[in-house]
Design an enzyme around this catalytic site. Sequence first.
Site, PDB file in Angstrom:
ATOM      1  CE1 TYR A 260      13.757  -2.089  -3.194  1.00 22.64           C
ATOM      2  CE2 TYR A 260      12.155  -0.492  -4.015  1.00 22.64           C
ATOM      3  CZ  TYR A 260      12.460  -1.636  -3.282  1.00 22.64           C
ATOM      4  OH  TYR A 260      11.454  -2.306  -2.646  1.00 22.64           O
ATOM      5  CD  GLU A 261      13.615  -6.076  -5.749  1.00 19.92           C
ATOM      6  OE1 GLU A 261      13.798  -7.227  -5.332  1.00 19.92           O
ATOM      7  OE2 GLU A 261      12.607  -5.748  -6.402  1.00 19.92           O
TER       8      GLU A 261
ATOM      9  CB  ALA B 120       3.283   0.703   0.338  1.00 17.54           C
TER      10      ALA B 120
ATOM     11  CB  SER C 103       6.790   0.351  -7.366  1.00 16.45           C
ATOM     12  OG  SER C 103       5.578   0.722  -6.741  1.00 16.45           O
TER      13      SER C 103
ATOM     14  CG  HIS D 205      10.459  -1.370   4.743  1.00 20.83           C
ATOM     15  ND1 HIS D 205       9.714  -0.930   3.659  1.00 20.83           N
ATOM     16  CD2 HIS D 205      10.483  -2.719   4.650  1.00 20.83           C
ATOM     17  CE1 HIS D 205       9.307  -1.971   2.969  1.00 20.83           C
ATOM     18  NE2 HIS D 205       9.754  -3.071   3.541  1.00 20.83           N
TER      19      HIS D 205
ATOM     20  CB  SER E 145       5.514  -3.306  -0.201  1.00 20.71           C
ATOM     21  OG  SER E 145       6.491  -2.960  -1.131  1.00 20.71           O
TER      22      SER E 145
ATOM     23  CG  HIS F 229       7.858  -8.254  -2.613  1.00 20.80           C
ATOM     24  ND1 HIS F 229       7.257  -7.598  -3.660  1.00 20.80           N
ATOM     25  CD2 HIS F 229       8.045  -7.328  -1.657  1.00 20.80           C
ATOM     26  CE1 HIS F 229       7.095  -6.339  -3.339  1.00 20.80           C
ATOM     27  NE2 HIS F 229       7.568  -6.133  -2.134  1.00 20.80           N
TER      28      HIS F 229
ATOM     29  CG  ASN G 134       5.408   6.730   4.883  1.00 20.87           C
ATOM     30  OD1 ASN G 134       5.133   5.891   4.022  1.00 20.87           O
ATOM     31  ND2 ASN G 134       6.285   7.685   4.686  1.00 20.87           N
TER      32      ASN G 134
ATOM     33  CG  HIS H 153      10.541  -2.742  -5.952  1.00 22.65           C
ATOM     34  ND1 HIS H 153      10.237  -3.944  -5.351  1.00 22.65           N
ATOM     35  CD2 HIS H 153       9.482  -1.924  -5.746  1.00 22.65           C
ATOM     36  CE1 HIS H 153       9.036  -3.856  -4.796  1.00 22.65           C
ATOM     37  NE2 HIS H 153       8.557  -2.648  -5.023  1.00 22.65           N
TER      38      HIS H 153
END
Length: 289
Positions: free
Chosen positions: A95-96, A123, A227, A264, A40, A71, A250, A93
Amino acid sequence: MEAASSSSQCSYSYEEYNETADWLMTQTEKRPKVAIICGSGLGGLAELLDDKIIFPYKDIPRFPTSTVQGHAGQLVFGKLQGCECVCMQGRFHFYEGYNIHTVTYPVRVFFLLGVEILIVTNAAGGLKDSYSVGDIMLIKDHINMPGFAGQNPLCGHNEKRFGERFPCMSDAYDRELRVLARQAAEEQGCDSFLQEGVYCMLAGPTYETIAECRALQKLGADAVGMSTVPEVVVARHCGLRVLGLSLITNKVVTDYDSTERANHKEVLRTTEKRAKDLQRLVRHLISKL
Ligand SMILES: *[C@@H]1O[C@H](CO)[C@@H](O)[C@H](O)[C@H]1NC(C)=O
């Protein structure tokens, strides 16, 4: 019985990967040795390639397409420091909503193209106290949490032409490549913010609860993200050497009194700031291969 058949239905045949690889080989004479999966906000790496040839995912036979914001969704072939590379600008991903075999589809295509080294970037949230936002973590190992829950990309029929049934994972992240990465960091003045640690993958898309973060810390994870691990598992299965880099975007929240919340936007902001350093590091590393 049912689970086994449904998971093999979702996987791909050798011929499908082969069709994609063959198509790419007819479209370009380039035969990359290194594949780079850009995480990302880290797609800028692909811009650095010389003599670029670009294939939007939607134009590549059988290739999945990317839906996440930020992306681009294309394969970029080209030279980095004289080394033939292929970059995935935009990854898939879990989660998509992609199944785990789709997430890892490109890795086997890379293998068929003759790629020998996979560089993965992502990330991630920093779990380790001593990590700061903006640090780059060299991945030395991973915890495959979706794998614990039955979401391993190697579930289903084992295709011997890719690799063996029970692949070793204790050497997943190549020791020599990590040495080179540390050298590259030193030479590029990145060593003050280079860390080395364990990446834990969760399925997402929710960020972690406080209790989950505390649990992951106890399990020995230093960074957490959504990921990388499936791609690494598939890459190791077919014998690619792997280098992984996490940008710590983060710090996770582990304190019930904290008013901080994972978001995000913060991730994207930090990525923007440090992306150049990460690119510099990867480029310099490639010149050492
Ligand atoms: C795909 O399969 C054909 C037939 O077996 C073979 O000749 C070709 O080299 C394969 N392509 C790749 C990229 O592996």
